[in-house]
Write a protein that holds these residues in place. Structure first.
Motif, PDB file in Angstrom:
ATOM      1  N   LEU A 212      65.759  22.187  94.530  1.00 57.35           N
ATOM      2  CA  LEU A 212      65.710  21.963  93.119  1.00 57.35           C
ATOM      3  C   LEU A 212      64.754  23.571  93.277  1.00 57.35           C
ATOM      4  O   LEU A 212      65.549  24.520  92.439  1.00 57.35           O
ATOM      5  N   LYS A 213      64.151  23.572  93.965  1.00 55.69           N
ATOM      6  CA  LYS A 213      63.839  25.323  94.249  1.00 55.69           C
ATOM      7  C   LYS A 213      64.980  26.173  94.561  1.00 55.69           C
ATOM      8  O   LYS A 213      64.298  27.659  94.587  1.00 55.69           O
ATOM      9  N   ARG A 216      66.290  27.194  91.475  1.00 55.39           N
ATOM     10  CA  ARG A 216      65.924  28.321  91.031  1.00 55.39           C
ATOM     11  C   ARG A 216      65.324  28.958  91.050  1.00 55.39           C
ATOM     12  O   ARG A 216      65.539  30.628  90.298  1.00 55.39           O
ATOM     13  N   ASP A 217      65.459  29.646  92.841  1.00 52.71           N
ATOM     14  CA  ASP A 217      65.295  30.859  92.693  1.00 52.71           C
ATOM     15  C   ASP A 217      66.749  31.829  93.313  1.00 52.71           C
ATOM     16  O   ASP A 217      66.625  32.440  93.076  1.00 52.71           O
ATOM     17  N   LYS A 220      67.022  32.499  89.752  1.00 56.83           N
ATOM     18  CA  LYS A 220      65.754  33.232  88.800  1.00 56.83           C
ATOM     19  C   LYS A 220      66.145  35.326  88.296  1.00 56.83           C
ATOM     20  O   LYS A 220      65.483  35.883  87.792  1.00 56.83           O
ATOM     21  N   LEU A 230      62.046  32.175  84.442  1.00 59.74           N
ATOM     22  CA  LEU A 230      62.677  30.832  84.984  1.00 59.74           C
ATOM     23  C   LEU A 230      62.058  30.318  85.657  1.00 59.74           C
ATOM     24  O   LEU A 230      61.661  30.828  86.668  1.00 59.74           O
ATOM     25  N   THR A 231      60.932  29.201  85.162  1.00 58.40           N
ATOM     26  CA  THR A 231      60.558  28.436  86.058  1.00 58.40           C
ATOM     27  C   THR A 231      60.723  27.070  86.102  1.00 58.40           C
ATOM     28  O   THR A 231      62.399  26.174  86.192  1.00 58.40           O
ATOM     29  N   PHE A 232      60.239  26.034  86.598  1.00 61.65           N
ATOM     30  CA  PHE A 232      61.007  24.847  86.936  1.00 61.65           C
ATOM     31  C   PHE A 232      60.612  23.751  85.610  1.00 61.65           C
ATOM     32  O   PHE A 232      61.731  23.012  85.813  1.00 61.65           O
ATOM     33  N   PHE A 235      64.022  23.171  84.192  1.00 66.00           N
ATOM     34  CA  PHE A 235      64.948  21.848  84.767  1.00 66.00           C
ATOM     35  C   PHE A 235      64.376  20.011  84.305  1.00 66.00           C
ATOM     36  O   PHE A 235      64.841  19.392  84.479  1.00 66.00           O
ATOM     37  N   ILE A 292      69.360  24.980  80.259  1.00 66.87           N
ATOM     38  CA  ILE A 292      67.767  25.429  81.123  1.00 66.87           C
ATOM     39  C   ILE A 292      67.729  26.761  80.937  1.00 66.87           C
ATOM     40  O   ILE A 292      66.354  27.361  80.231  1.00 66.87           O
TER      41      ILE A 292
END
Length: 406
Positions: A212-213, A216-217, A220, A230-232, A235, A292
């Motif tokens: 997930l990281k 997300r990266d 971002k 955009l944070t976690f 999600f 999202i």
């Protein structure tokens, strides 16, 4: 003459505390002009004049708590003649003691052309003892912002330096008494009710966040181009909503009067938010219908409004499931208290690299704990574990999360 009574400006509201009067007795006001600021257990609100006219009487002081339906003030409309009631003759007390009469007075200097500021900024200014008349507002239309208060430098009076010797009793300097009132009082009452009525059970599990990281990266930078942080959390919301659609009992509430379980087929996710006024839970409505990026933008807006104290009643009511995201400040696990009348709450904790075993080898992975408190009257332990397992499956395989979206 109009008697303005405290209206019900919140669901189930019974009372409100007067924070500030903006007018005084005898003052001429225009229709819709702000008259006072009042704080309920839900929101801070400014109440306005129902008509143009003259303020005849204020019935309460700042700091007093008023019940819904009580008269706050009287206003004499334009072109209306005020005929005062005949004076009431009161015989002096037989013991010749004078009774002290306390008139209703405004405790703050009042100005008609008052500075533009949100209720939160006004409250902050009072706490910092800053006169808003002396602050230059940099917001839209000259509105004073929290940043303006932080940058404001109070004029320092010239004082003569004189040695002062004072002795205080240790007990007087080691204690501070803070009244339990307003939002903090309502939070306390709500927590007591929840923990008293609901048999809480907490299940703790851990997530592997590497995949997930990475996702997300990847998104971002694209999100930043759209001015989206955009944070976690977006999600997590998507994964939780997907799991709630499969485990419907966790998206329910209990009607304690009829002994019925109410299963919700809509998904309004409350986000527990720490604010200067206490814990506020803004609500993302119909989270299952939002992308999202849409969730990320709404989270940002709601968090800002929560800190400023400008959330509306619509924005803080109606949640069906609540998330408490404490990961930003740390913590391994907790036992969160359910937001009554909901039946479950999920707390998210800090993400950190840990040594774990994969294929019989020790490797470093980004790990995060989550704590699910649930109402054992409605939800069995097996159902709770399966619910968190489903969330884990979707977040540890985020491509699967996107495949499951509506």
């Amino acid at each position: 003459m109009i008697e303005f009574k405290l209206p019900d400006i919140g669901e189930g509201m019974h009372e409100g505390e007067i924070l500030q009067w903006f007018i005084q007795e005898g003052e001429l006001v225009k229709q819709d002009q702000p008259i006072l600021e009042i704080q309920t257990d839900k929101v801070n609100a400014e109440l306005t004049a129902p008509a143009t006219g003259k303020i005849i009487k204020l019935f309460f002081n700042e700091g007093e708590v008023v019940e819904v339906g009580n008269t706050l003030f009287q206003i004499l409309e334009e072109n209306e003649t005020f005929i005062p009631a005949p004076p009431i003759v009161v015989e002096p007390p037989s013991n010749n003691e004078e009774k002290e009469m306390k008139p209703i007075t405004n405790t703050q200097e009042v100005t008609i052309n008052r500075p533009l500021a949100t209720p939160y900024v006004r409250q902050l200014a009072r706490e910092l003892n800053i006169d808003l008349q002396l602050v230059n507002g940099t917001g839209p239309a000259g509105r004073i912002t929290e940043h303006d208060l932080q940058n404001y430098q109070k004029p320092q009076p010239i004082q003569e330096v004189e040695p002062i010797l004072s002795v205080q009793h240790p007990c007087h300097t080691q204690e501070e008494r803070i009244p339990l009132k307003a939002i903090r009082k309502k939070i306390a009452e709500h927590m007591v009710k929840s923990s008293t009525i609901i048999p809480h059970v907490t299940h703790v599990d851990e997530l592997e966040m590497d995949a997930l990281k990475t996702m997300r990266d990847q998104f971002k930078t694209y999100a930043e181009q759209k001015n989206i942080k955009l944070t976690f959390l977006p999600f997590f919301i998507k994964a939780i909503v997907t799991a709630l659609q499969e485990f419907k009992m966790l998206n329910a509430s209990v009607d304690d009067h009829t002994n019925e379980i109410i299963v919700k087929n809509y998904y309004h996710i409350g986000i527990a938010t720490d604010t200067p006024a206490g814990l506020i839970v803004p609500v993302i409505k119909n989270a299952n219908q939002k992308s999202i990026f849409q969730l990320a933008e709404e989270i940002k807006q709601l968090a800002a409004q929560a800190r400023e104290g400008t959330l509306t009643l619509e924005q803080i009511t109606g949640s069906t499931f609540t998330i408490s995201n404490v990961g930003a400040i740390g913590g391994l696990h907790a036992t969160p208290i359910i937001n009554h009348p909901e039946v479950a709450i999920l707390a998210l904790h800090k993400m950190e690299p840990r040594m774990v075993i994969r294929d019989w080898e020790g490797v470093i992975r980004y790990m995060m704990n989550m704590s699910l408190s649930f109402d054992h009257r409605v939800i069995d332990g097996v159902t709770a574990v399966r619910f968190t397992n489903r969330i884990k499956e979707l977040l540890e395989n985020p491509n699967l999360l996107f495949m499951e979206m509506n």
